[in-house]
Design a protein around this motif. Structure first.
Motif, PDB file in Angstrom:
ATOM      1  N   HIS A 242     131.788  32.075  27.667  1.00  0.00           N
ATOM      2  CA  HIS A 242     132.254  33.411  27.289  1.00  0.00           C
ATOM      3  C   HIS A 242     133.130  33.955  28.413  1.00  0.00           C
ATOM      4  N   VAL A 243     134.428  34.000  28.158  1.00  0.00           N
ATOM      5  CA  VAL A 243     135.377  34.472  29.171  1.00  0.00           C
ATOM      6  C   VAL A 243     135.496  35.987  29.073  1.00  0.00           C
ATOM      7  N   VAL A 244     135.248  36.672  30.193  1.00  0.00           N
ATOM      8  CA  VAL A 244     135.290  38.136  30.236  1.00  0.00           C
ATOM      9  C   VAL A 244     136.354  38.574  31.235  1.00  0.00           C
ATOM     10  N   ASP A 245     137.163  39.555  30.841  1.00  0.00           N
ATOM     11  CA  ASP A 245     138.144  40.148  31.741  1.00  0.00           C
ATOM     12  C   ASP A 245     137.393  41.103  32.663  1.00  0.00           C
ATOM     13  N   MET A 246     136.929  40.566  33.795  1.00  0.00           N
ATOM     14  CA  MET A 246     136.060  41.350  34.676  1.00  0.00           C
ATOM     15  C   MET A 246     136.820  42.430  35.436  1.00  0.00           C
ATOM     16  N   ALA A 247     138.138  42.404  35.364  1.00  0.00           N
ATOM     17  CA  ALA A 247     138.922  43.445  36.031  1.00  0.00           C
ATOM     18  C   ALA A 247     139.233  44.605  35.083  1.00  0.00           C
ATOM     19  N   GLY A 248     138.895  44.448  33.793  1.00  0.00           N
ATOM     20  CA  GLY A 248     139.149  45.519  32.835  1.00  0.00           C
ATOM     21  C   GLY A 248     140.615  45.861  32.710  1.00  0.00           C
ATOM     22  N   THR A 249     141.491  44.857  32.755  1.00  0.00           N
ATOM     23  CA  THR A 249     142.931  45.115  32.732  1.00  0.00           C
ATOM     24  C   THR A 249     143.423  45.710  31.414  1.00  0.00           C
ATOM     25  N   GLU A 250     142.651  45.563  30.359  1.00  0.00           N
ATOM     26  CA  GLU A 250     143.048  46.110  29.057  1.00  0.00           C
ATOM     27  C   GLU A 250     142.480  47.512  28.840  1.00  0.00           C
ATOM     28  N   LEU A 259     129.125  42.387  24.916  1.00  0.00           N
ATOM     29  CA  LEU A 259     128.168  42.737  23.857  1.00  0.00           C
ATOM     30  C   LEU A 259     128.804  42.633  22.473  1.00  0.00           C
ATOM     31  N   LYS A 260     130.021  43.121  22.353  1.00  0.00           N
ATOM     32  CA  LYS A 260     130.688  43.126  21.041  1.00  0.00           C
ATOM     33  C   LYS A 260     130.965  41.708  20.542  1.00  0.00           C
ATOM     34  N   ILE A 261     131.413  40.860  21.448  1.00  0.00           N
ATOM     35  CA  ILE A 261     131.690  39.480  21.033  1.00  0.00           C
ATOM     36  C   ILE A 261     130.405  38.782  20.599  1.00  0.00           C
ATOM     37  N   ASN A 262     129.350  38.950  21.368  1.00  0.00           N
ATOM     38  CA  ASN A 262     128.078  38.320  21.011  1.00  0.00           C
ATOM     39  C   ASN A 262     127.535  38.854  19.695  1.00  0.00           C
ATOM     40  N   GLU A 263     127.763  40.127  19.430  1.00  0.00           N
ATOM     41  CA  GLU A 263     127.311  40.706  18.165  1.00  0.00           C
ATOM     42  C   GLU A 263     128.062  40.085  16.990  1.00  0.00           C
ATOM     43  N   GLU A 264     129.363  39.853  17.160  1.00  0.00           N
ATOM     44  CA  GLU A 264     130.154  39.214  16.101  1.00  0.00           C
ATOM     45  C   GLU A 264     129.663  37.793  15.847  1.00  0.00           C
ATOM     46  N   LEU A 265     129.348  37.059  16.913  1.00  0.00           N
ATOM     47  CA  LEU A 265     128.823  35.703  16.752  1.00  0.00           C
ATOM     48  C   LEU A 265     127.498  35.733  15.999  1.00  0.00           C
ATOM     49  N   LYS A 266     126.641  36.656  16.350  1.00  0.00           N
ATOM     50  CA  LYS A 266     125.321  36.765  15.726  1.00  0.00           C
ATOM     51  C   LYS A 266     125.435  37.132  14.254  1.00  0.00           C
ATOM     52  N   LEU A 267     126.323  38.070  13.935  1.00  0.00           N
ATOM     53  CA  LEU A 267     126.476  38.501  12.541  1.00  0.00           C
ATOM     54  C   LEU A 267     127.063  37.392  11.671  1.00  0.00           C
TER      55      LEU A 267
END
Length: 433
Positions: A242-250, A259-267
C-alpha cells in the motif's frame, strides 16, 4: 500493449449427418441397411498457456469455430469425429457468458482446460433404425448443431505483489525503480490506466512479479472511476504493498487515504482485508513527511492495527531494499497459487450439458392464430430429422404423439389446418382419425 478484456464468439462444430445406404454386394442378397453414423463435431476448448500475458490476440481474431464431424459412410462405417479447437489463454483468465454474465470458468494453472462450446453429436445412420417390422428403413438423422455463444474474457493480473494507493502517490515510479518496467509516469491522476508488470530482482537470488495497479478513489467498489477495472486485479496478488503519499502533496491526510483505500478493498471483497499488506510510506524526501509519518504511526497504534511501515522515497531510492526483502520473505510463506474469490472449481467440471432429458416438459401458447410449442428437446429433434423422406416424417409425428404434444394441442383448441410453430419450423396440425 496490455489488454485485460475481450469479447469473442465461440461455436462447437456441427455433428455429421447420418447416412441412408444399403448393402449391395454380389454374394450378400438382401443385405439390409448399411448407413453409418455421422461423426461428432469438435469442441472449443480453452487451455491455459503460461507463456501468454495479455488478451491482445483476441483483438484481431474474435471468432472461433470448431470443425464439423464427417458424414456417415456406407457399410455401417462411422464418420470421423472432428478435431477439437484449442484456444490458448493466459493464466488468470475468467470466462463469462455475455448474456447472463455468469462465470463459466476461472483459469489459473498452466495446462488447465475447459470446454467452452460443446460440439454437436453426429446423426444416426439408417442401420440404427432397423427393426423386425422394418428391416430396410430409409431413416437417418442430421447431425446436431454445435453450441454457440458470445463470451467475455477478463484477465486478472497474475502478480505476486500488487501496488495499491490513491492516484499519483508514486506507484509507477516505484515500479520503474525496482524493475525493468517502463510505465507511463505523469503528474496527473490516472496516468496508469492499465496494470503494468515488472520482474523484481531482490538482490539475494530471489525474484517476484510486481504489478503497478491503476489508482483508486472512493466508490471504486461500485465502479466509480476505474473501479472494477482496478479491483479485479488486486484479487490476484498474494501481497499488497500500500503506497501512501506520506508528504500529503495532494492536500490529503495520509492516514485518511490509507483508511479509504482499505475500505474500498474490503467492500469489494471482504477477503482482501486479510491479505498480507505492507505500507510503503513514499515521498519521505519531501519536508514535513516525517511529521506526517509520526502521526500515521500514532493513529495506527490507537486502532490496534499492525502493518509493517517502510519509509521510502521512490525518487532517491532510499528504504526500497528493505521493502523488497520483506515482500520476498512474505511470499515464501504464502501458497504459490493466487488467492481468489470462492469459485466452486468451475474449471474442473463440464460447463454445458448437451444431452437434456428427452422427456422434459413442453409449453404451448398462442401467437395470434398459431400455436407455439416450446421445448428444447423437441427443437433438437426437429434439427436432427431429415424431412425429405416419408419415413422420417412419420417417425417425427410418432414421437410427438408419444410425448403428448398432439393431445395437448387438441385440448388447447387446435383443429385440422391450424398452424403449429416449433422453433423456426411451422407445421399444419392434422387430426388423426
Amino acid at each position: 500493449m496490455f489488454v485485460d478484456k475481450a469479447k469473442i464468439y465461440v461455436k462447437g462444430g456441427d455433428g455429421g449427418d447420418g447416412l441412408v445406404a444399403f448393402i449391395r454386394e454380389k454374394y450378400v442378397p438382401e443385405g439390409g441397411p448399411g448407413g453409418g453414423d455421422g461423426g461428432d463435431g469438435g469442441d472449443v476448448i480453452f487451455r491455459v498457456d503460461e507463456g501468454l500475458r495479455t488478451l491482445v490476440d483476441f483483438r484481431y481474431q474474435k471468432h472461433f469455430k470448431a470443425d464439423r464431424g464427417e458424414k456417415g459412410r456406407n457399410k455401417s462405417r462411422h464418420g470421423a469425429n472432428a478435431d477439437d479447437m484449442v484456444v490458448r489463454v493466459p493464466p488468470g483468465t475468467v470466462v463469462l457468458d455475455d448474456d447472463s454474465q455468469e462465470i463459466i470458468a476461472d483459469l489459473t494453472r498452466h495446462g488447465q482446460e475447459v470446454i467452452i462450446a460443446k460440439g454437436g453429436r453426429g446423426g444416426r445412420g439408417n442401420t440404427r433404425f432397423a427393426t423386425a417390422n422394418n428391416t430396410a428403413p430409409e431413416i437417418a438423422e442430421n447431425g446436431e448443431e454445435g453450441q454457440e455463444r458470445w463470451v467475455v474474457l477478463e484477465l486478472k493480473v497474475m502478480a505476486d505483489v500488487g501496488l495499491v494507493g490513491f492516484p499519483s502517490v508514486g506507484k509507477s515510479t516505484l515500479l520503474s525503480v525496482v524493475s525493468g518496467a517502463k510505465p507511463k509516469i505523469g503528474a496527473y491522476h490516472f496516468t496508469t490506466l492499465t496494470p503494468n508488470l515488472g520482474v523484481v530482482e531482490v538482490g539475494d537470488g530471489r525474484s517476484f512479479v510486481m504489478a503497478d495497479l491503476p489508482g483508486l478513489i472512493e466508490g471504486a467498489h461500485e465502479g466509480v472511476g476505474l473501479g472494477h477495472e482496478f479491483l479485479r486485479h488486486v484479487e490476484r496478488t498474494r501481497v499488497i504493498v500500500h503506497v501512501v503519499d506520506m508528504a500529503g502533496t495532494e492536500g490529503r491526510d495520509p492516514f485518511d487515504d490509507w483508511l479509504k483505500i482499505n475500505e474500498e478493498l474490503k467492500l469489494y471483497n471482504a477477503k482482501l482485508e486479510d491479505r498480507p499488506q505492507l505500507i510503503a510510506a513514499n515521498k519521505m524526501d519531501i519536508p514535513d513527511a516525517e511529521v506526517y509519518l509520526e502521526s500515521f504511526k500514532e493513529q495506527l497504534a490507537a486502532r490496534d492495527l499492525e502493518h509493517p511501515i517502510f519509509p521510502i522515497s521512490a525518487v532517491t531510492k532510499s528504504g526500497i531494499q528493505e521493502l523488497l526483502y520483506k515482500a520476498a520473505d512474505l511470499l515464501e510463506t504464502i501458497p504459490e497459487l493466487p488467492m481468489v474469490e470462492d469459485l466452486v472449481e468451475l474449471s474442473e467440471r463440464k460447463v454445458y450439458r448437451l444431452d437434456a432429458d428427452e422427456d422434459e416438459d413442453f409449453v404451448i401458447h398462442r401467437d395470434n392464430e398459431a400455436y407455439v410449442v416450446e421445448s428444447p428437446s423437441i427443437e433438437r429433434l426437429i434439427k436432427r430429422t431429415n424431412f425429405s423422406t416419408q419415413e422420417s416424417v412419420l417417425r417425427f409425428a410418432r414421437i410427438l404423439r408419444k410425448k403428448g404434444v398432439d393431445k395437448a394441442l387438441r385440448q388447447r383448441g387446435a383443429k385440422d389446418g391450424t398452424t403449429v410453430r416449433i422453433g423456426d419450423f411451422e407445421f399444419e396440425f392434422v387430426e388423426q382419425e
